[in-house]
Every structure is written in C-alpha cells, then in structure tokens.
Enzyme design. Structure first.
Site, PDB file in Angstrom:
ATOM      1  CE  LYS A 297     -20.283 -31.151  12.461  1.00 50.09           C
ATOM      2  NZ  LYS A 297     -21.292 -32.044  11.854  1.00 50.09           N
TER       3      LYS A 297
ATOM      4  CD  GLU B 138     -29.922 -32.412  13.090  1.00 43.97           C
ATOM      5  OE1 GLU B 138     -29.594 -31.445  12.404  1.00 43.97           O
ATOM      6  OE2 GLU B 138     -29.202 -32.881  13.987  1.00 43.97           O
TER       7      GLU B 138
ATOM      8  NE  ARG C 117     -20.985 -26.258  12.331  1.00 43.04           N
ATOM      9  CZ  ARG C 117     -21.636 -26.899  11.353  1.00 43.04           C
ATOM     10  NH1 ARG C 117     -22.923 -26.672  11.148  1.00 43.04           N
ATOM     11  NH2 ARG C 117     -20.997 -27.759  10.574  1.00 43.04           N
TER      12      ARG C 117
HETATM   13  N1  PXG Z   1     -27.086 -32.313  11.314  1.00 35.75           N
HETATM   14  C1  PXG Z   1     -26.107 -33.024  11.914  1.00 35.75           C
HETATM   15  C2  PXG Z   1     -26.419 -33.778  13.142  1.00 35.75           C
HETATM   16  C3  PXG Z   1     -24.823 -33.009  11.359  1.00 35.75           C
HETATM   17  O1  PXG Z   1     -23.854 -33.707  11.953  1.00 35.75           O
HETATM   18  C4  PXG Z   1     -25.623 -31.554   9.588  1.00 35.75           C
HETATM   19  C5  PXG Z   1     -26.864 -31.593  10.200  1.00 35.75           C
HETATM   20  C6  PXG Z   1     -25.430 -30.676   8.402  1.00 35.75           C
HETATM   21  O2  PXG Z   1     -24.692 -29.514   8.737  1.00 35.75           O
HETATM   22  P1  PXG Z   1     -23.690 -28.830   7.740  1.00 35.75           P
HETATM   23  O3  PXG Z   1     -23.058 -27.753   8.525  1.00 35.75           O
HETATM   24  O4  PXG Z   1     -22.718 -29.878   7.281  1.00 35.75           O
HETATM   25  O5  PXG Z   1     -24.491 -28.313   6.608  1.00 35.75           O
HETATM   26  C7  PXG Z   1     -24.572 -32.290  10.167  1.00 35.75           C
HETATM   27  C8  PXG Z   1     -23.230 -32.284   9.515  1.00 35.75           C
HETATM   28  C9  PXG Z   1     -19.342 -37.029   8.651  1.00 35.75           C
HETATM   29  C10 PXG Z   1     -20.635 -36.327   8.652  1.00 35.75           C
HETATM   30  O6  PXG Z   1     -19.335 -38.233   8.622  1.00 35.75           O
HETATM   31  C11 PXG Z   1     -20.833 -35.103   9.284  1.00 35.75           C
HETATM   32  C12 PXG Z   1     -22.076 -34.480   9.250  1.00 35.75           C
HETATM   33  C13 PXG Z   1     -23.075 -35.089   8.602  1.00 35.75           C
HETATM   34  C14 PXG Z   1     -22.877 -36.305   7.989  1.00 35.75           C
HETATM   35  C15 PXG Z   1     -21.657 -36.943   8.011  1.00 35.75           C
HETATM   36  O7  PXG Z   1     -18.311 -36.358   8.641  1.00 35.75           O
HETATM   37  N2  PXG Z   1     -22.288 -33.283   9.897  1.00 35.75           N
END
Ligand code: PXG
Length: 289
Positions: free
Chosen positions: A149, A182, A50
């Site tokens: 991301k 989300e 990803r």
């Molecule tokens: N939505 C968004 C906008 C995200 O950034 C997720 C959903 C969940 O995806 P995953 O692949 O992790 O199941 C994310 C994930 C950090 C941090 O501080 C990063 C995320 C979420 C919260 C905190 O590193 N990314």
C-alpha cells in the site's frame, strides 16, 4: 482537528511536512486506511502489521514498533473526541535531497489523521452501484508490487477518472493478462450458484483487511468461498456482486458495463454479508480509551 505528526499531536494548521519529503517528491512511502466504530478501532493490529510489511517490502525502516504505532493511532482518535470515523496513517521516506536515492533520507516521517470518509453516496449502499471496466491496468508484481500500500496511487486515480468520465462511481481494473484484479480502492466478490468467488491476490488484488473479514463471515454464515482467477464474463453472469474495503465497507454492485447483475437489485447473500459486517464492526475492535 489534531494531527499526530512525528511524535506530537499538533493542530491541523501546524501539521506540515517538507517539500523535500520523498513521499511527496516520489510517492516514496506507505499508508493505511483504518476505520473506527463505536469508540473502537476495527482490526487495528492487522492494519499495522500490513503497514510494517509494506514498509519492509520497500526497504523503509520504521523507527517505531508495531505496538507503538497502534498506541499512537488510539491517542490520535482519542484527542479528536470522535466515536466513528476513518484514520489515514501515512509513513513517508522522510526528507532527503533531490534525486531518487532513498538512503539519503535520514528518518521516516509519520502522520496520522482521524477524520471521516464517504466513498459513495449512501443511496448506493441500499440500491447498489453501477461500475465500468477501465482501460487502466493494475500493475504487474514486477512493476509496482500490488501488495504494497504505497503512496503511488496514480494508477488508481486514473482508473477513478475513467469511471467518473463514464458516469460511474467505480471501475473494475484488470491485470496485464486480462483477469479481474480489483476496483480502485476495493476488493471484488461475486456469487454464482451459491458459491462466492474473489480474485486471487496473485492476480493483483490487495490482501484487503475487509476481504479477510468476508472470508471469516463466509465460514460463519456457511457460504462456500473460493479465490480464483476471474474474467469480466464471470462478473457479467454473476448472481450477486459486491465490493469491500475499509473506506467502502461492503457495497452491492448491480450493473457492470451496462450488463445488469442478477435482477438488478442487491442480492440476498450480499445483504446478509452487509448486516454481518456491520454487526462485527460495531461490536469488536481496540477500545479508544
Ligand atoms: N484495494 C486497494 C487498491 C486499496 O487501496 C482496498 C483494496 C481494500 O482493502 P482494505 O484493507 O481497506 O479492506 C484498498 C484500501 C483512502 C482509501 O482514500 C484507501 C483505500 C481504499 C479507498 C480509499 O484512504 N485502501
């Protein structure tokens, strides 16, 4: 703490990047958040794939292969001698001049942090979260591609500010059409009359790795699951509601905008998915040795 920075493991105090780095100047870069459990990195290859897709989408040339990046992640965790934690991997466009032009940045920079993260206090994993709907919208695909991301998280930070100002820990973000996208860093799932629903990726949900795991677990647990456009109404009348993310893991939601979800306690299916997720995370992944 040892940080991996552009090919070297250095002490945290020596892990520095230029003030001319476009990641800092323009949010021009991409990242991943990855967890490791019991000495194993969970879904490492999927995260790195990803990451490379995010980079491709923003025309950022990765000077490493996916295999190399996977190896660097494992090396970073090993160097810090921790068994359970959170990896933040950031790729920036690199150092360039002032001015947007990304083609003036010679080479991407990457750093990898292996540490820990706690998004919500532990009691909420038992008792559930109260969340709000915020005014900040998830950007449309023609604005800031929601599948990337990227280092542009200001929108999500503003949504988080709204949640905290309202006395909540998390905010539901809608897209420009008013459909549920989300939360600020988590995907949304609801259960109604025995069927599980989650917003479409085309409605602005990130194609989350944990979201994908929920689909796998639903197949295993015999729960019907569907992606579809959801409104706030769908969330209000849900029997169960939970959030997923690498950092958040799986967490129940028991109230949205002062409406109680179900009976106000984490639902039975939610608890099953939390248990199944924990078991999978503790028993699979790329070994750190
Ligand atoms: N939505 C968004 C906008 C995200 O950034 C997720 C959903 C969940 O995806 P995953 O692949 O992790 O199941 C994310 C994930 C950090 C941090 O501080 C990063 C995320 C979420 C919260 C905190 O590193 N990314």
């Amino acid at each position: 703490m040892k940080i991996w920075l552009d090919g070297e493991l250095v002490e945290e105090s020596a892990a520095k990047i230029s003030v001319f780095d476009h990641g800092l100047l323009y949010g021009d870069g991409v990242f991943e958040g990855i967890r490791f459990y019991n000495g194993r990195v969970f879904r490492l290859e999927e995260h790195i794939k990803r990451l490379f897709e995010s980079a491709r989408a923003i025309v950022l040339t990765m000077p490493w292969t996916q295999e190399e990046v996977c190896r660097y992640v494992v090396e970073t965790v090993a160097a810090n001698e921790i068994n359970d934690g959170y990896i933040r991997l950031v790729v920036t466009r690199g150092s360039g001049g002032l001015g947007l032009n990304p083609y003036l940045c010679k080479k991407a920079s990457m750093f990898i942090i292996a540490s820990t993260i706690s998004l919500y206090p532990t009691e909420h994993y038992e008792n559930g979260l109260s969340v709000i709907t915020c005014a900040t919208r998830r950007p449309a695909p023609a604005a800031l591609m929601p599948q990337v991301k990227s280092l542009n998280y200001l929108n999500n930070v503003m949504a988080k500010v709204e949640a905290i100002q309202a006395g909540a820990l998390e905010a539901v973000m809608l897209n420009e059409q008013g459909y549920v996208a989300e939360c600020t860093g988590d995907n949304i799932f609801i259960l109604r009359d025995g069927v599980m629903y989650t917003p479409l990726v085309s409605d602005g949900a990130l194609d989350g790795i944990t979201r994908r795991v929920i689909f796998e677990l639903a197949a295993k647990l015999g729960v019907k699951i569907e992606e579809r456009s959801l409104t706030r109404y769908d969330l209000f009348v849900a029997d169960e509601f939970f959030l997923t993310g690498t950092a958040a893991e799986v967490i129940p939601v028991v109230s949205l905008d002062c409406r109680t979800i179900g009976d106000g306690t984490p639902g039975p299916q939610t608890k099953r998915f939390i248990a199944a997720f924990k078991e999978l995370a503790a028993s699979t992944g790329t070994p750190i040795d």
